[in-house]
Motif scaffolding. Sequence first.
Motif, PDB file in Angstrom:
ATOM      1  N   PRO A  13     -11.526  16.493 -43.973  1.00  0.00           N
ATOM      2  CA  PRO A  13     -11.286  16.813 -45.047  1.00  0.00           C
ATOM      3  C   PRO A  13     -10.419  15.229 -45.641  1.00  0.00           C
ATOM      4  N   GLU A  14      -9.506  14.680 -45.026  1.00  0.00           N
ATOM      5  CA  GLU A  14      -8.802  13.506 -45.735  1.00  0.00           C
ATOM      6  C   GLU A  14      -9.416  13.000 -46.970  1.00  0.00           C
ATOM      7  N   CYS A  15     -10.818  12.722 -46.865  1.00  0.00           N
ATOM      8  CA  CYS A  15     -12.245  12.110 -47.796  1.00  0.00           C
ATOM      9  C   CYS A  15     -12.333  13.304 -49.070  1.00  0.00           C
ATOM     10  N   GLU A  16     -11.809  14.397 -49.630  1.00  0.00           N
ATOM     11  CA  GLU A  16     -11.352  14.809 -50.745  1.00  0.00           C
ATOM     12  C   GLU A  16     -10.031  14.647 -50.930  1.00  0.00           C
ATOM     13  N   TYR A  17      -8.962  13.953 -50.202  1.00  0.00           N
ATOM     14  CA  TYR A  17      -7.467  13.556 -51.239  1.00  0.00           C
ATOM     15  C   TYR A  17      -8.001  12.254 -51.741  1.00  0.00           C
ATOM     16  N   GLY A  18      -8.892  11.116 -51.336  1.00  0.00           N
ATOM     17  CA  GLY A  18      -9.250  10.284 -51.720  1.00  0.00           C
ATOM     18  C   GLY A  18      -8.857   9.087 -50.928  1.00  0.00           C
ATOM     19  N   TYR A  19      -8.222   8.801 -49.964  1.00  0.00           N
ATOM     20  CA  TYR A  19      -8.262   7.977 -48.738  1.00  0.00           C
ATOM     21  C   TYR A  19      -8.393   8.385 -47.837  1.00  0.00           C
ATOM     22  N   GLN A  79     -13.010  17.721 -29.159  1.00  0.00           N
ATOM     23  CA  GLN A  79     -11.803  17.577 -28.847  1.00  0.00           C
ATOM     24  C   GLN A  79     -11.523  16.108 -29.793  1.00  0.00           C
ATOM     25  N   TYR A  80     -11.525  15.047 -28.745  1.00  0.00           N
ATOM     26  CA  TYR A  80     -10.987  14.262 -29.865  1.00  0.00           C
ATOM     27  C   TYR A  80     -11.842  13.734 -30.827  1.00  0.00           C
ATOM     28  N   SER A  81     -12.976  14.140 -31.228  1.00  0.00           N
ATOM     29  CA  SER A  81     -13.199  13.483 -32.220  1.00  0.00           C
ATOM     30  C   SER A  81     -13.462  14.717 -33.558  1.00  0.00           C
ATOM     31  N   LEU A  82     -13.560  15.926 -33.100  1.00  0.00           N
ATOM     32  CA  LEU A  82     -12.263  16.833 -34.149  1.00  0.00           C
ATOM     33  C   LEU A  82     -11.597  17.457 -35.067  1.00  0.00           C
ATOM     34  N   GLN A  83     -10.225  16.404 -33.873  1.00  0.00           N
ATOM     35  CA  GLN A  83      -8.938  16.543 -34.938  1.00  0.00           C
ATOM     36  C   GLN A  83      -9.306  16.199 -35.985  1.00  0.00           C
ATOM     37  N   LYS A  84      -8.073  16.825 -37.005  1.00  0.00           N
ATOM     38  CA  LYS A  84      -7.581  17.398 -38.254  1.00  0.00           C
ATOM     39  C   LYS A  84      -6.653  15.995 -38.801  1.00  0.00           C
ATOM     40  N   ASP A  85      -6.147  16.098 -37.730  1.00  0.00           N
ATOM     41  CA  ASP A  85      -5.751  15.075 -38.682  1.00  0.00           C
ATOM     42  C   ASP A  85      -5.622  13.598 -37.582  1.00  0.00           C
TER      43      ASP A  85
END
Length: 130
Positions: A13-19, A79-85
């Motif tokens: 998800p963070e890729c969508e915000y550019g960083y 669970q460890y690898s799929l954390q959204k944050d």
Amino acid sequence: MTEGAGTPLYRAPECEYGYYNSKADVLSVGIMCYELFFGEPIFTQAKARNLEGLRKLWTNTTSYTNERKISYEAMQFLQYSLQKDSLNRLTADELFETDFIQMAYNDEPYSYPPEDKEWKLYIDKHIILE
């Protein structure tokens, strides 16, 4: 890194915000492993419909039932690898130290739920036995 790359359904998800950093790759590995373990993608184009729909999927707490009876260690790896944050997501080095990887490396047996129970994976929460 600031320029988005990769297939949207496999991108953090963070890729969508550019960083983003290398932890974005850890999430991509988790998405691919989910597909390998369960035989279907965690998100589909139909569920996402578009990038806005994909963002909405990541903003909701999601649970997945272990109908294929994969091991507890595999569910924990997901669970460890799929954390959204990304702050809660393990690094690649930390992921390598998980029981799932270490037990495979050492050829040790995994833990499976009893026949009448199944693991349920809650991304951003926990794994429970139901």
